[in-house]
Design an enzyme around this catalytic site. Structure first.
Site, PDB file in Angstrom:
ATOM      1  N   SER A   1      80.579 -37.693  94.435  1.00  0.00           N
ATOM      2  CA  SER A   1      79.382 -36.730  93.882  1.00  0.00           C
ATOM      3  C   SER A   1      78.014 -36.974  94.401  1.00  0.00           C
ATOM      4  O   SER A   1      78.114 -37.191  95.793  1.00  0.00           O
ATOM      5  CB  SER A   1      79.516 -36.517  92.586  1.00  0.00           C
ATOM      6  OG  SER A   1      78.814 -35.618  92.010  1.00  0.00           O
TER       7      SER A   1
ATOM      8  N   ASP B   1      86.389 -27.166  92.207  1.00  0.00           N
ATOM      9  CA  ASP B   1      85.020 -27.943  92.117  1.00  0.00           C
ATOM     10  C   ASP B   1      84.004 -27.012  92.809  1.00  0.00           C
ATOM     11  O   ASP B   1      84.235 -26.542  93.927  1.00  0.00           O
ATOM     12  CB  ASP B   1      85.039 -29.406  92.827  1.00  0.00           C
ATOM     13  CG  ASP B   1      83.819 -30.022  92.785  1.00  0.00           C
ATOM     14  OD1 ASP B   1      82.738 -29.495  92.296  1.00  0.00           O
ATOM     15  OD2 ASP B   1      83.758 -30.863  93.641  1.00  0.00           O
TER      16      ASP B   1
ATOM     17  N   HIS C   1      85.804 -31.379  89.435  1.00  0.00           N
ATOM     18  CA  HIS C   1      84.829 -32.304  89.708  1.00  0.00           C
ATOM     19  C   HIS C   1      84.840 -33.621  88.882  1.00  0.00           C
ATOM     20  O   HIS C   1      85.035 -33.432  87.624  1.00  0.00           O
ATOM     21  CB  HIS C   1      83.519 -31.708  89.690  1.00  0.00           C
ATOM     22  CG  HIS C   1      82.316 -32.524  90.191  1.00  0.00           C
ATOM     23  ND1 HIS C   1      82.168 -32.513  91.357  1.00  0.00           N
ATOM     24  CD2 HIS C   1      81.453 -33.429  89.652  1.00  0.00           C
ATOM     25  CE1 HIS C   1      80.988 -33.354  91.732  1.00  0.00           C
ATOM     26  NE2 HIS C   1      80.718 -34.096  90.577  1.00  0.00           N
TER      27      HIS C   1
END
Length: 322
Positions: A151, A251, A281
């Site tokens: 991320s 995501d 995610h």
């Protein structure tokens, strides 16, 4: 994702105002990651910052069975605002065991207390120190260091590679980017990516939250378009590490991550893309028995089994570690 599963995910993923709630999220993450001390083999170290004003904590995880010589230099997620080596300890311990590699997790400074580029500077500093003196990481060669991030941490890993090349530093030869942020716009009305519109409202990370994170990390809206924040905006992506890009099907960051992989490949880099089916995610923090986690680590292990490419010589010479 079927309607029932979508409803359950929405029910157990309450929407947050990250501008106000980030301290609560930090506390919750640390409680959730509370660990029995004897469960993990960890060693805490520190690296002196470039300007000598502070020390950057690095937590080193030893796998139960070491099967590879590589050290995975890990930058955690959390939108540059939440997450730390405590909250990511279970995920890093699992990473060490599932890859058989030593994992070194960097506790970079967080926004909004330390906005851009503070956290990035910490990550670049640790990467340079270990790449210039790999024996500090307990290995013989710099090409055994692999950059990994998820991320916002995937964003940092990508940008660290860009920064090192810009410095004339040979950098790492390989990087694993897990569902990274690569673009600055996550407004469904203006984003160029369909996944922002398809998956930005119902799942565990929303487009509003990503935008809040970005605004906390980079208060200046003009700076958000910099390649040091949005690497997909970089005009020159040559000379980047061999890259494994792992994305999650449901995501909102999926398309921008895969677009970055395509841009790297178009610039002449070696790139492999793997989309984890059915994944949301942040799946790297799921329990070890989860299907998405097992799927991802099969691909990561295959990537690590490949011979690393030759490491270029540094234009600027090695930097002494401090």
């Amino acid at each position: 994702m079927n309607p029932l599963m979508r409803a359950l995910v929405s029910l157990f993923s309450p929407r947050l105002n990250m501008r106000e709630d980030y301290p609560k999220v930090r506390r919750f993450q640390r409680r959730l990651a509370a660990r029995p001390v004897s469960r993990y083999r960890v060693f805490d170290r520190q690296v002196l910052s470039e300007d000598g004003t502070h020390r950057i904590p690095v937590r080193v995880f030893q796998p139960k069975e070491q099967r590879r010589d590589e050290v995975l230099l890990f930058f955690h997620g959390g939108g540059w605002v939440t997450g730390d080596i405590e909250s990511y300890t279970p995920a890093c311990a699992a990473m060490a065991d599932l890859t058989g590699c030593v994992v070194a997790s960097v506790d970079y400074r967080l926004a909004p207390e330390h906005p851009f580029p503070a956290g990035l500077d910490d990550c670049v500093r640790v990467a340079r120190v270990l790449l210039d003196d790999p024996q500090r990481a307990g290995i013989a060669r710099a090409d055994q260091i692999v950059l990994v991030g998820d991320s916002a941490g995937g964003n940092l890993a990508a940008v660290v590679s860009l920064q090192l090349r810009a410095m004339g530093h040979p950098g790492a030869t390989r990087q694993v980017l897990l569902y990274p942020v690569t673009h600055w716009d996550h407004d469904p009305e203006t984003s160029p990516f369909p996944s922002v519109r398809a998956h930005g409202e119902d799942y565990r990370l929303t487009n509003t939250e990503v935008q809040d994170y970005l605004e906390l990390y980079v208060p200046d809206p003009v700076e958000r378009r910099s390649p040091l924040v949005a690497p997909l905006m970089a005009e020159d992506l040559t000379g980047q590490p061999d890259t494994l890009m792992i994305t999650a099907e449901f995501d909102l960051l999926r398309d921008e991550a895969e677009a970055y992989a395509s841009a790297l490949k178009a610039a002449g880099n070696t790139v492999r893309v793997h989309r984890v089916p059915g994944a949301l995610h942040g799946f790297i923090a799921l329990p070890r028995f989860s299907r998405a986690l097992r799927d991802a680590y099969e691909v990561v292990n295959d990537f690590l089994d490949q011979d690393p490419p030759a490491r270029a010589s540094s234009a600027g010479g090695a930097e002494s570690a401090a």
